[in-house]
Design a protein around this motif. Structure first.
Motif, PDB file in Angstrom:
ATOM      1  N   ALA A   1       6.062  11.010   1.992  1.00  0.00           N
ATOM      2  CA  ALA A   1       5.719  11.083   0.566  1.00  0.00           C
ATOM      3  C   ALA A   1       4.564  12.051   0.334  1.00  0.00           C
ATOM      4  O   ALA A   1       4.558  12.814  -0.639  1.00  0.00           O
ATOM      5  N   THR A   2       3.586  12.029   1.244  1.00  0.00           N
ATOM      6  CA  THR A   2       2.426  12.926   1.115  1.00  0.00           C
ATOM      7  C   THR A   2       2.844  14.384   1.270  1.00  0.00           C
ATOM      8  O   THR A   2       2.449  15.244   0.468  1.00  0.00           O
ATOM      9  N   PHE A   3       3.630  14.659   2.303  1.00  0.00           N
ATOM     10  CA  PHE A   3       4.112  16.034   2.497  1.00  0.00           C
ATOM     11  C   PHE A   3       4.991  16.469   1.322  1.00  0.00           C
ATOM     12  O   PHE A   3       4.957  17.634   0.901  1.00  0.00           O
ATOM     13  N   GLY A   4       5.804  15.544   0.810  1.00  0.00           N
ATOM     14  CA  GLY A   4       6.636  15.864  -0.342  1.00  0.00           C
ATOM     15  C   GLY A   4       5.807  16.180  -1.574  1.00  0.00           C
ATOM     16  O   GLY A   4       6.104  17.123  -2.325  1.00  0.00           O
ATOM     17  N   TYR A   5       4.751  15.390  -1.788  1.00  0.00           N
ATOM     18  CA  TYR A   5       3.855  15.621  -2.924  1.00  0.00           C
ATOM     19  C   TYR A   5       3.161  16.977  -2.801  1.00  0.00           C
ATOM     20  O   TYR A   5       3.104  17.750  -3.768  1.00  0.00           O
ATOM     21  N   VAL A   6       2.652  17.275  -1.604  1.00  0.00           N
ATOM     22  CA  VAL A   6       1.990  18.565  -1.382  1.00  0.00           C
ATOM     23  C   VAL A   6       2.975  19.716  -1.559  1.00  0.00           C
ATOM     24  O   VAL A   6       2.648  20.746  -2.168  1.00  0.00           O
TER      25      VAL A   6
ATOM     26  N   VAL B   1      11.687  12.317  -2.620  1.00  0.00           N
ATOM     27  CA  VAL B   1      12.516  12.867  -1.549  1.00  0.00           C
ATOM     28  C   VAL B   1      11.778  12.806  -0.214  1.00  0.00           C
ATOM     29  O   VAL B   1      12.351  12.443   0.828  1.00  0.00           O
ATOM     30  N   GLY B   2      10.484  13.134  -0.230  1.00  0.00           N
ATOM     31  CA  GLY B   2       9.694  13.069   0.992  1.00  0.00           C
ATOM     32  C   GLY B   2       9.611  11.660   1.548  1.00  0.00           C
ATOM     33  O   GLY B   2       9.716  11.456   2.762  1.00  0.00           O
ATOM     34  N   ALA B   3       9.428  10.667   0.665  1.00  0.00           N
ATOM     35  CA  ALA B   3       9.377   9.273   1.107  1.00  0.00           C
ATOM     36  C   ALA B   3      10.711   8.845   1.707  1.00  0.00           C
ATOM     37  O   ALA B   3      10.752   8.133   2.723  1.00  0.00           O
TER      38      ALA B   3
ATOM     39  N   LEU C   1       0.826  -1.211   0.000  1.00  0.00           N
ATOM     40  CA  LEU C   1       0.000   0.000   0.000  1.00  0.00           C
ATOM     41  C   LEU C   1       0.860   1.261   0.000  1.00  0.00           C
ATOM     42  O   LEU C   1       0.455   2.295  -0.541  1.00  0.00           O
ATOM     43  N   PHE C   2       2.039   1.179   0.603  1.00  0.00           N
ATOM     44  CA  PHE C   2       2.984   2.293   0.478  1.00  0.00           C
ATOM     45  C   PHE C   2       3.397   2.462  -0.977  1.00  0.00           C
ATOM     46  O   PHE C   2       3.500   3.589  -1.481  1.00  0.00           O
ATOM     47  N   ALA C   3       3.625   1.342  -1.658  1.00  0.00           N
ATOM     48  CA  ALA C   3       3.953   1.403  -3.089  1.00  0.00           C
ATOM     49  C   ALA C   3       2.795   1.988  -3.889  1.00  0.00           C
ATOM     50  O   ALA C   3       3.006   2.745  -4.853  1.00  0.00           O
ATOM     51  N   VAL C   4       1.570   1.670  -3.482  1.00  0.00           N
ATOM     52  CA  VAL C   4       0.389   2.194  -4.180  1.00  0.00           C
ATOM     53  C   VAL C   4       0.290   3.706  -4.025  1.00  0.00           C
ATOM     54  O   VAL C   4       0.065   4.429  -5.002  1.00  0.00           O
ATOM     55  N   ILE C   5       0.478   4.201  -2.792  1.00  0.00           N
ATOM     56  CA  ILE C   5       0.345   5.646  -2.580  1.00  0.00           C
ATOM     57  C   ILE C   5       1.469   6.411  -3.272  1.00  0.00           C
ATOM     58  O   ILE C   5       1.245   7.496  -3.819  1.00  0.00           O
ATOM     59  N   LEU C   6       2.675   5.842  -3.285  1.00  0.00           N
ATOM     60  CA  LEU C   6       3.779   6.518  -3.979  1.00  0.00           C
ATOM     61  C   LEU C   6       3.546   6.502  -5.485  1.00  0.00           C
ATOM     62  O   LEU C   6       3.847   7.486  -6.174  1.00  0.00           O
ATOM     63  N   SER C   7       2.990   5.415  -6.008  1.00  0.00           N
ATOM     64  CA  SER C   7       2.639   5.367  -7.430  1.00  0.00           C
ATOM     65  C   SER C   7       1.545   6.370  -7.755  1.00  0.00           C
ATOM     66  O   SER C   7       1.521   6.953  -8.842  1.00  0.00           O
TER      67      SER C   7
ATOM     68  N   PRO D   1       4.630   1.492   7.423  1.00  0.00           N
ATOM     69  CA  PRO D   1       5.414   2.521   6.719  1.00  0.00           C
ATOM     70  C   PRO D   1       4.856   3.922   6.951  1.00  0.00           C
ATOM     71  O   PRO D   1       4.876   4.735   6.041  1.00  0.00           O
ATOM     72  N   ILE D   2       4.320   4.178   8.150  1.00  0.00           N
ATOM     73  CA  ILE D   2       3.577   5.418   8.381  1.00  0.00           C
ATOM     74  C   ILE D   2       4.421   6.654   8.095  1.00  0.00           C
ATOM     75  O   ILE D   2       3.991   7.565   7.373  1.00  0.00           O
ATOM     76  N   SER D   3       5.629   6.697   8.644  1.00  0.00           N
ATOM     77  CA  SER D   3       6.456   7.897   8.445  1.00  0.00           C
ATOM     78  C   SER D   3       6.828   8.079   6.980  1.00  0.00           C
ATOM     79  O   SER D   3       6.937   9.207   6.488  1.00  0.00           O
ATOM     80  N   CYS D   4       7.006   6.964   6.269  1.00  0.00           N
ATOM     81  CA  CYS D   4       7.344   7.053   4.839  1.00  0.00           C
ATOM     82  C   CYS D   4       6.166   7.568   4.019  1.00  0.00           C
ATOM     83  O   CYS D   4       6.338   8.417   3.123  1.00  0.00           O
ATOM     84  N   THR D   5       4.969   7.067   4.306  1.00  0.00           N
ATOM     85  CA  THR D   5       3.802   7.533   3.558  1.00  0.00           C
ATOM     86  C   THR D   5       3.489   8.990   3.872  1.00  0.00           C
ATOM     87  O   THR D   5       3.112   9.757   2.980  1.00  0.00           O
ATOM     88  N   LEU D   6       3.654   9.374   5.138  1.00  0.00           N
ATOM     89  CA  LEU D   6       3.444  10.779   5.492  1.00  0.00           C
ATOM     90  C   LEU D   6       4.500  11.659   4.834  1.00  0.00           C
ATOM     91  O   LEU D   6       4.192  12.758   4.359  1.00  0.00           O
TER      92      LEU D   6
END
Length: 219
Positions: free
Chosen positions: A192-197, A164-166, A114-120, A185-190
Motif C-alpha cells: 500500500a505504501t509503495f502504491g501510494y508513493v 492496487v498496491g495493498a 493498523l493496516f486499515a488505519v494506514i490504508l485509510s 500484514p507487513i507485505s500488504c502495508t508495504l
C-alpha cells in the motif's frame, strides 16, 4: 490548465513522499531497535501520523478548493468532527473487509486494524482534506468524467494505486518462502505504501503529459 498548478501539485506530492521517508528515519533516531520489520506496528502508527499531519498542513496552505465564503468557527469544528468520524468509519470498514477476505479475526486484530488505519491514511485522509465529509463529492470524483481539477485527478490516481498496491502486497503471503516480511500484514502495508508513493509520482507526470487533453467544468 497552467503549468504552475502542475508544479504546485508536484511539490505537494514530493512533500508527502518526504513525510513517509521521515517516518522511517526520525523514529530510528529516537527509539532503540526501531526497524521497518521488527517494530512494524510502531512504524505504521508513525507513518500514519506523519502522512496525516503533512496532508493537513499542505491542504491548509495550498487550499486547492478554497471557498470564497468565510465559514464560522462552529462550522469548522463540526466539519472537523465529521472528518474524524469518517476516518474512523473508514478504518473499521477496511478492517471488516480484510477479515472477510481472510485476515485473522481475533489473533492479529491489532495488526489488521493498523493496516486499515494506514490504508485509510493513504486514501480517506486526502479525500477528507480535498473534498471534506461530502459523500456526493466523493462519488462525483470517483465516477467517470467527474473530476473538476487536477487535484481531483491526482486523488483518483493515488487512491487507486494505494488499493492496487495493498492487493499486490497480499499475493506473496500464502507462498512458502518463509520471509520475515510475509508475516501479516507487513507485505500488504508495504504494498500500500509503495502504491501510494507510486501514485504521488505518477499523477503529476500523467497530468502534465495529458494536460492538453484534460478539460474541467470549472475551467
Amino acid at each position: 490548465m497552467k503549468d504552475t498548478d502542475i508544479k504546485r501539485l508536484l511539490y505537494t506530492h514530493l512533500l508527502c513522499i518526504f513525510s513517509i521517508i521521515l517516518s522511517v528515519f526520525i523514529p530510528s533516531l529516537c527509539l532503540e531497535n526501531f526497524s521497518l520489520l521488527e517494530t512494524h506496528l510502531t512504524w505504521l502508527c508513525t507513518c500514519s501520523g506523519f502522512v496525516t499531519a503533512v496532508n493537513l498542513v499542505l491542504y491548509l496552505v495550498v487550499k486547492p478548493n478554497a471557498s470564497s465564503k468565510r465559514s464560522s468557527l462552529s462550522h469548522k469544528v463540526t466539519r472537523f468532527l465529521k472528518c474524524c468520524i469518517y476516518f474512523l468509519m473508514s478504518c473499521f470498514s477496511f478492517h471488516v473487509i480484510f477479515v472477510l477476505y481472510g485476515a485473522p479475526l481475533i489473533e492479529l486484530a491489532l495488526e489488521t486494524f493498523l493496516f486499515a488505519v494506514i490504508l485509510s491514511t493513504f486514501t480517506t485522509v486526502p479525500c477528507l482534506c480535498l473534498l471534506g465529509p461530502n459523500l456526493k463529492a466523493w462519488l462525483r470524483v470517483f465516477s467517470r468524467n467527474g473530476v473538476t481539477s487536477i487535484w481531483e485527478n491526482s486523488l483518483q490516481i493515488t487512491t487507486i494505486s494505494s488499493f492496487v498496491g495493498a492487493w499486490l502486497g497480499a499475493l506473496p503471503i500464502p507462498l512458502d518462502w518463509e520471509r520475515p516480511w510475509q508475516v501479516w500484514p507487513i507485505s500488504c502495508t508495504l504494498g500500500a505504501t509503495f502504491g501510494y508513493v507510486a501514485g504521488l509520482v505518477i499523477s503529476p507526470l500523467w497530468i502534465y503529459w495529458n494536460r492538453k487533453q484534460l478539460t474541467y467544468k470549472n475551467n
